[in-house]
Structure formats: structure tokens, C-alpha cells
Scaffold this motif. Structure first.
Motif, mmCIF file in Angstrom:
data_model
loop_
_atom_site.group_PDB
_atom_site.id
_atom_site.type_symbol
_atom_site.label_atom_id
_atom_site.label_comp_id
_atom_site.label_asym_id
_atom_site.label_seq_id
_atom_site.Cartn_x
_atom_site.Cartn_y
_atom_site.Cartn_z
ATOM 1 N N GLN A 131 0.795 -1.223 0.000
ATOM 2 C CA GLN A 131 0.000 0.000 0.000
ATOM 3 C C GLN A 131 0.832 1.281 0.000
ATOM 4 O OE1 GLN A 131 -3.267 -0.285 -0.346
ATOM 5 N NE2 GLN A 131 -3.103 -2.505 -0.255
ATOM 6 N N LEU A 132 2.098 1.157 0.389
ATOM 7 C CA LEU A 132 2.886 2.377 0.557
ATOM 8 C C LEU A 132 4.227 2.326 -0.154
ATOM 9 C CD1 LEU A 132 3.345 5.129 1.964
ATOM 10 C CD2 LEU A 132 4.230 3.878 3.934
ATOM 11 N N TYR A 133 5.043 1.331 0.165
ATOM 12 C CA TYR A 133 6.429 1.376 -0.274
ATOM 13 C C TYR A 133 6.640 1.041 -1.741
ATOM 14 C CZ TYR A 133 7.549 1.936 4.613
ATOM 15 O OH TYR A 133 7.625 2.413 5.890
ATOM 16 N N ASP A 134 5.617 0.532 -2.414
ATOM 17 C CA ASP A 134 5.759 0.344 -3.849
ATOM 18 C C ASP A 134 5.730 1.672 -4.591
ATOM 19 O OD1 ASP A 134 6.074 -2.330 -3.741
ATOM 20 O OD2 ASP A 134 4.041 -2.878 -4.308
ATOM 21 N N ASP A 135 5.313 2.729 -3.911
ATOM 22 C CA ASP A 135 5.312 4.067 -4.501
ATOM 23 C C ASP A 135 6.330 4.909 -3.743
ATOM 24 O OD1 ASP A 135 4.890 6.631 -5.401
ATOM 25 O OD2 ASP A 135 2.712 6.432 -5.476
ATOM 26 N N PRO A 136 7.518 5.146 -4.297
ATOM 27 C CA PRO A 136 8.568 5.887 -3.576
ATOM 28 C C PRO A 136 8.125 7.268 -3.104
ATOM 29 C CG PRO A 136 9.456 4.842 -5.532
ATOM 30 C CD PRO A 136 7.965 4.688 -5.606
ATOM 31 N N ALA A 137 7.252 7.938 -3.866
ATOM 32 C CA ALA A 137 6.800 9.263 -3.452
ATOM 33 C C ALA A 137 6.037 9.178 -2.134
ATOM 34 C CB ALA A 137 5.920 9.873 -4.541
ATOM 35 N N LEU A 138 5.240 8.122 -1.964
ATOM 36 C CA LEU A 138 4.503 7.950 -0.709
ATOM 37 C C LEU A 138 5.442 7.678 0.452
ATOM 38 C CD1 LEU A 138 1.357 5.897 -1.786
ATOM 39 C CD2 LEU A 138 1.496 8.313 -1.175
ATOM 40 N N VAL A 139 6.551 7.008 0.180
ATOM 41 C CA VAL A 139 7.539 6.764 1.238
ATOM 42 C C VAL A 139 8.054 8.091 1.773
ATOM 43 C CG1 VAL A 139 9.758 5.727 1.797
ATOM 44 C CG2 VAL A 139 8.214 4.562 0.243
ATOM 45 N N ALA A 140 8.421 8.995 0.852
ATOM 46 C CA ALA A 140 8.935 10.296 1.266
ATOM 47 C C ALA A 140 7.874 11.084 2.025
ATOM 48 C CB ALA A 140 9.415 11.069 0.030
ATOM 49 N N LEU A 141 6.639 11.088 1.523
ATOM 50 C CA LEU A 141 5.564 11.810 2.195
ATOM 51 C C LEU A 141 5.280 11.237 3.580
ATOM 52 C CD1 LEU A 141 3.098 12.311 -0.791
ATOM 53 C CD2 LEU A 141 4.479 14.065 0.340
ATOM 54 N N ASP A 142 5.367 9.911 3.695
ATOM 55 C CA ASP A 142 5.139 9.270 4.991
ATOM 56 C C ASP A 142 6.187 9.708 6.000
ATOM 57 O OD1 ASP A 142 3.946 7.152 6.763
ATOM 58 O OD2 ASP A 142 5.971 6.325 6.545
ATOM 59 N N ARG A 143 7.436 9.779 5.577
ATOM 60 C CA ARG A 143 8.500 10.218 6.480
ATOM 61 C C ARG A 143 8.307 11.665 6.900
ATOM 62 N NH1 ARG A 143 8.706 5.745 6.845
ATOM 63 N NH2 ARG A 143 10.430 4.269 6.584
ATOM 64 N N LEU A 144 7.873 12.511 5.968
ATOM 65 C CA LEU A 144 7.662 13.918 6.284
ATOM 66 C C LEU A 144 6.460 14.108 7.215
ATOM 67 C CD1 LEU A 144 8.274 15.470 2.754
ATOM 68 C CD2 LEU A 144 9.803 15.599 4.730
ATOM 69 N N GLU A 145 5.397 13.343 6.959
ATOM 70 C CA GLU A 145 4.174 13.493 7.734
ATOM 71 C C GLU A 145 4.344 13.045 9.178
ATOM 72 O OE1 GLU A 145 -0.503 12.473 7.008
ATOM 73 O OE2 GLU A 145 0.946 10.847 6.742
ATOM 74 N N ASN A 146 5.196 12.044 9.408
ATOM 75 C CA ASN A 146 5.359 11.486 10.747
ATOM 76 C C ASN A 146 6.328 12.279 11.620
ATOM 77 O OD1 ASN A 146 3.561 9.364 10.408
ATOM 78 N ND2 ASN A 146 5.121 8.038 9.501
ATOM 79 N N ARG A 147 6.851 13.378 11.105
ATOM 80 C CA ARG A 147 7.760 14.206 11.899
ATOM 81 C C ARG A 147 6.960 15.286 12.608
ATOM 82 N NH1 ARG A 147 13.184 13.675 10.760
ATOM 83 N NH2 ARG A 147 13.529 15.702 11.738
ATOM 84 N N SER A 148 7.264 15.496 13.899
ATOM 85 C CA SER A 148 6.530 16.498 14.677
ATOM 86 C C SER A 148 6.999 17.915 14.356
ATOM 87 C CB SER A 148 6.693 16.217 16.176
ATOM 88 O OG SER A 148 8.066 16.227 16.535
ATOM 89 N N GLU A 149 8.273 18.054 13.916
ATOM 90 C CA GLU A 149 8.792 19.377 13.594
ATOM 91 C C GLU A 149 9.161 19.427 12.111
ATOM 92 O OE1 GLU A 149 12.214 16.770 14.456
ATOM 93 O OE2 GLU A 149 10.316 17.217 15.461
#
Length: 210
Positions: A131-149
Motif C-alpha cells: 500500500q505504501l512502499y511500492d510508490d517511492p513518493a509515498l515513502v517520502a511523504l510518509d516520512r515527512l508526515e510522521n515528523r513532529s517538527e
């Protein structure tokens, strides 16, 4: 004979839990078995061990097809099947009731909990990949979204490079490696495999220059 048959049933219990093989590898059931029975002939009064053996064998035959992950269901299935022995005919004794209580050792419970945790982790990783890691763009967005700052610029750049690398791997390197594995499988000699690899690299370089 009639007087013997009218006597109260004898009660036999396990001094220690009997181990029954389950369908879950490395996880046996621990069975506390209680049996009520009557001897059929006065000359065969010493039958307790035979009764215990027969009931345990019947329980083990059922248990080996049952998973240790659901103790109540396994216990019900074993009691239902072994309970049918009370109506079967044996030459020297008659069963009147069988009660089997299943459990697991503390070591088996720990192993089972760890296996279930591992299975859940693998299931989650597979879900994320599909659902996520097959799309590299979603991987990057997931990392950005999960950061508090807000991430630093160099961190954003790293995530972008990671996403591009993952996409390149899926579209270029992975198919190439699969083809190389198929090519190398045709050669049993290591030196021939290396020569084939050099020939492949040379062909790719010539294709790039053409």
C-alpha cells in the motif's frame, strides 16, 4: 459378574500432565486427563495403566491435527472425540466418562506469543509494501508526515534522493539483476559467470554509446 459391573466407576487421573503433539510445530499440549471406568472381568483388575494409555493415545491422535493457538477449540474437539470411546466396546474395561483439560507450558506460551508477534509484524510490513512502499513518493511523504517538527533542508533532500533511488531500483536495477540471475544460472563455473557479467557490462556500455 453382575456385582462387579454394578460397582461405582473407578477414577484415574494423570499424576503429571501428558504431552500431546499439536499441529503447531514445537508447541505440544499439556493434557490433564481424568477417566472414569469399570473393569469387565474380575481376573483383569489391574487395568488402570492400559486405560490411561488407550485414552492418551486416542487424544494424541486427535490433537496432532489441532493448532495450539486456540486452546478452547482444541480442548472441545479432543473431549468430543475421546468421549465417544465411552460407547465403544473393549474386551477388558468400559469407559463411563473422560475429561481432558488442555494447557501450555510457560515456555510454549512465550514461543507462541513471539511467533504471533512476528507473524503480525510480517503482515504489517507486507501491507505497507503493497500500500505504501511500492510508490517511492509515498515513502517520502510518509516520512515527512510522521515528523513532529519541520525537517531540515538537507533531510528533505535526503528523503527525495531516497525516493528517486527506490523508483530507479524498481524500474531499472531490479529487472537488470533478475536478468543477471537468469544469465548466471546457465553457468555452473564461477569464472564463466564472471565472464558473462563482463560481457553484459560491455554490451550495456556499447548500447549507451550507440
Amino acid at each position: 459378574m453382575k456385582g462387579l459391573w454394578r460397582r461405582a466407576p473407578r477414577k484415574t487421573t494423570s499424576a503429571q500432565p501428558r504431552l500431546l503433539v499439536s499441529a503447531t510445530p514445537g508447541i505440544p499440549f499439556e493434557a490433564n486427563i481424568t477417566i472414569w471406568w469399570r473393569p469387565k472381568r474380575s481376573q483383569n483388575m489391574n487395568l488402570e495403566e492400559q486405560v490411561r494409555h488407550d485414552v492418551t493415545a486416542a487424544a494424541n491422535e486427535v490433537a496432532q491435527n489441532l493448532d495450539a493457538t486456540d486452546l478452547p477449540a482444541a480442548q472441545d474437539a479432543i473431549n468430543a472425540t475421546v468421549g465417544d470411546l465411552a460407547s465403544s466396546k473393549t474386551p477388558h474395561y468400559q469407559l463411563t466418562q473422560v475429561d481432558i483439560l488442555l494447557g501450555l507450558s510457560s515456555a510454549s506460551r512465550e514461543i507462541l506469543i513471539q511467533r504471533q508477534a512476528d507473524a503480525e509484524r510480517i503482515r504489517r510490513l507486507r501491507f505497507l509494501k503493497e500500500q505504501l512502499y511500492d510508490d517511492p513518493a509515498l515513502v517520502a511523504l510518509d516520512r515527512l508526515e510522521n515528523r513532529s517538527e519541520r525537517p531540515k533542508d538537507d533531510e528533505v533532500a535526503y528523503i527525495q534522493r531516497l525516493a528517486r533511488s527506490l523508483r530507479a531500483n524498481e524500474s531499472w536495477w531490479q529487472p537488470l539483476l533478475e536478468q543477471w540471475e537468469q544469465l548466471g544460472a546457465g553457468f555452473s563455473d564461477t569464472e564463466m559467470q564472471h565472464r558473462a557479467m563482463r560481457a553484459l557490462i560491455k554490451s550495456l556500455a556499447e548500447l549507451k554509446e550507440s
